[in-house]
Write a protein that holds these residues in place. Structure first.
Motif, PDB file in Angstrom:
ATOM      1  N   ASN A  34      15.536 -10.835  -4.624  1.00  0.00           N
ATOM      2  CA  ASN A  34      13.992 -10.311  -3.866  1.00  0.00           C
ATOM      3  C   ASN A  34      14.369  -9.558  -2.454  1.00  0.00           C
ATOM      4  OD1 ASN A  34      11.119 -10.230  -3.926  1.00  0.00           O
ATOM      5  ND2 ASN A  34      11.162 -11.562  -2.168  1.00  0.00           N
ATOM      6  N   THR A  37       8.930  -7.889  -0.077  1.00  0.00           N
ATOM      7  CA  THR A  37       7.798  -8.380  -0.224  1.00  0.00           C
ATOM      8  C   THR A  37       6.626  -7.551   0.324  1.00  0.00           C
ATOM      9  OG1 THR A  37       8.565 -10.643   0.022  1.00  0.00           O
ATOM     10  CG2 THR A  37       6.341 -10.262   0.449  1.00  0.00           C
ATOM     11  N   TYR A  39       2.769  -6.061   0.750  1.00  0.00           N
ATOM     12  CA  TYR A  39       1.225  -6.877   1.002  1.00  0.00           C
ATOM     13  C   TYR A  39       0.121  -5.890   0.623  1.00  0.00           C
ATOM     14  CZ  TYR A  39       4.181  -9.816   4.335  1.00  0.00           C
ATOM     15  OH  TYR A  39       5.297 -10.453   4.520  1.00  0.00           O
ATOM     16  N   ASP A  78      13.092  -8.940   2.606  1.00  0.00           N
ATOM     17  CA  ASP A  78      13.692 -10.002   2.621  1.00  0.00           C
ATOM     18  C   ASP A  78      15.131 -10.072   2.587  1.00  0.00           C
ATOM     19  OD1 ASP A  78      11.051 -11.409   2.430  1.00  0.00           O
ATOM     20  OD2 ASP A  78      10.661 -10.345   0.583  1.00  0.00           O
ATOM     21  N   GLU A  97       7.575  -2.791  -7.046  1.00  0.00           N
ATOM     22  CA  GLU A  97       6.468  -3.128  -5.919  1.00  0.00           C
ATOM     23  C   GLU A  97       5.553  -2.446  -5.979  1.00  0.00           C
ATOM     24  OE1 GLU A  97       6.397  -6.269  -4.690  1.00  0.00           O
ATOM     25  OE2 GLU A  97       8.743  -7.001  -4.892  1.00  0.00           O
ATOM     26  N   ASN A 167       4.891 -10.320  -7.101  1.00  0.00           N
ATOM     27  CA  ASN A 167       6.024 -10.116  -6.573  1.00  0.00           C
ATOM     28  C   ASN A 167       7.045  -9.573  -7.726  1.00  0.00           C
ATOM     29  OD1 ASN A 167       8.118 -10.078  -4.527  1.00  0.00           O
ATOM     30  ND2 ASN A 167       8.318 -12.208  -4.827  1.00  0.00           N
TER      31      ASN A 167
END
Length: 350
Positions: A34, A37, A39, A78, A97, A167
């Protein structure tokens, strides 16, 4: 650097199918790295396509367009790539993503909290809606406007449930470069999904117009009676006045009439007037309660001729009362005969 995204897409669709079918989610434990991330999430708005204004008493189709205004509002790194394979994986993950604001399997339910508006149709489903897109075809909902719904605005609520990508994790055993082209070996993408609920307002309007109710009636008729009177009071409970209004009846057996229309004239909102009809009843009519339909034909503010919704006049038909004339005549004859007998008797004595 070219990566075989077709393989990744095929894997995504294979993994996504059970999610949409079973409302289950792919767990994080499937593995992979990963790197980011993101938002953000879908943000769906609804708008009326076509008219939003309807007449009271009508059953109509309401057309709704959905638009997804969702977007990525930020991200966090991350994991820092350490080699060419990881840089390629991070790039592949970033591509996936960015699909986070897409809404998947949208189920919509239109709800009315106003008793005057009834939603007659069930749920409508949209397969998916990307960020910035509008539904290709509007959703169709059937609604019934109350017969005497006051003019004005009525808020409805469109409840929506959908899934969206929360995710992404990526994995490859190695990066193979041949002839200047790089491909992953054993490339795999794992998707994690979230379920969301959203409610958006939708407002419709009911047009101003005249509207009528029957306030009072007097309608007790006798079997076999002729030109018997029916009194009915009509009240304009709408918002607009009317001109040249005429009340008329829809006659059926055992009734007949040559006086089944009554002139009302002008009637302002909130005002009422009482009219008179005359009705004949067949001699073989059944004694019971009836309902005679009536309507008002009038000219509206635009000069158009309009016919109101049908209104029932309750009518009671009773048995004809026995005539008192014959007994009275018989009694009179008896009295006259007795008087004559007494008179003749007195004359003989004299």
């Amino acid at each position: 650097m070219e990566i075989k995204f077709a393989i990744a897409l095929a894997i995504m669709l294979t993994l996504l199918a059970p999610v949409l079918a079973q409302n289950s989610y792919i767990p994080l434990e499937l593995g992979g790295d990963n790197y980011y991330t993101m938002y953000g999430s879908p943000d769906i708005s609804a708008s009326i396509s076509g008219t939003d204004e309807f007449k009271r008493g009508d059953t109509v189709t309401l057309y709704l367009d959905l638009t997804n205004y969702g977007r990525i509002i930020g991200f966090k790194q991350d994991q820092m790539p350490q080699n060419s394979k990881e840089y390629a994986l991070a790039s592949a993950e970033l591509e996936e993503e960015n699909k986070k604001p897409t809404a998947l399997g949208i189920t919509t339910t239109l709800v009315s909290r106003a008793p005057q508006i009834e939603v007659k149709s069930g749920d409508q489903v949209v397969e998916s809606l990307k960020s910035g897109d509008k539904t290709q075809f509007p959703l169709k909902f059937t609604i019934k406007i109350g017969e005497h719904a006051p003019a004005g605005e009525y808020p409805l609520h469109l409840n929506m449930t959908y899934d969206y990508q929360d995710n992404v994790r990526v994995y490859a055993s190695k990066l193979v470069t041949e002839g200047g082209t790089s491909t992953f070996s054993n490339y795999r993408v794992s998707y994690i999904y979230q379920k969301a609920n959203q409610t958006v307002p939708v407002t419709i309007r009911v047009k101003k117009q005249a509207d009528f109710v029957i306030q009072n009636t007097t309608a007790e008729l006798m079997v076999g009676g002729k030109k018997q009177e029916i009194h009915a009071t009509y009240r304009n409970i709408g918002e607009d006045p009317v001109r040249d209004a005429v009340a008329r009846l829809s006659i059926f057996k055992p009734f007949s009439s040559t006086d089944d229309q009554a002139f009302i004239g002008n009637l302002e909102p909130g005002n009422e007037t009482t009219v008179l009809f005359r009705m004949d009843v067949d001699s073989d009519a059944t004694t019971k309660d009836y309902g005679i339909s009536s309507e008002i034909k009038y000219t509206d503010l635009n000069g158009d001729t309009v016919i109101s919704e049908s209104m029932k006049i309750p009518v009671v038909v009773k048995a004809a009362s026995s005539s008192l004339l014959l007994p009275a005549v018989i009694v009179l004859i008896i009295i006259v005969a007795a008087g004559g007998y007494m008179y003749r008797k007195k004359q003989k004595k004299a």
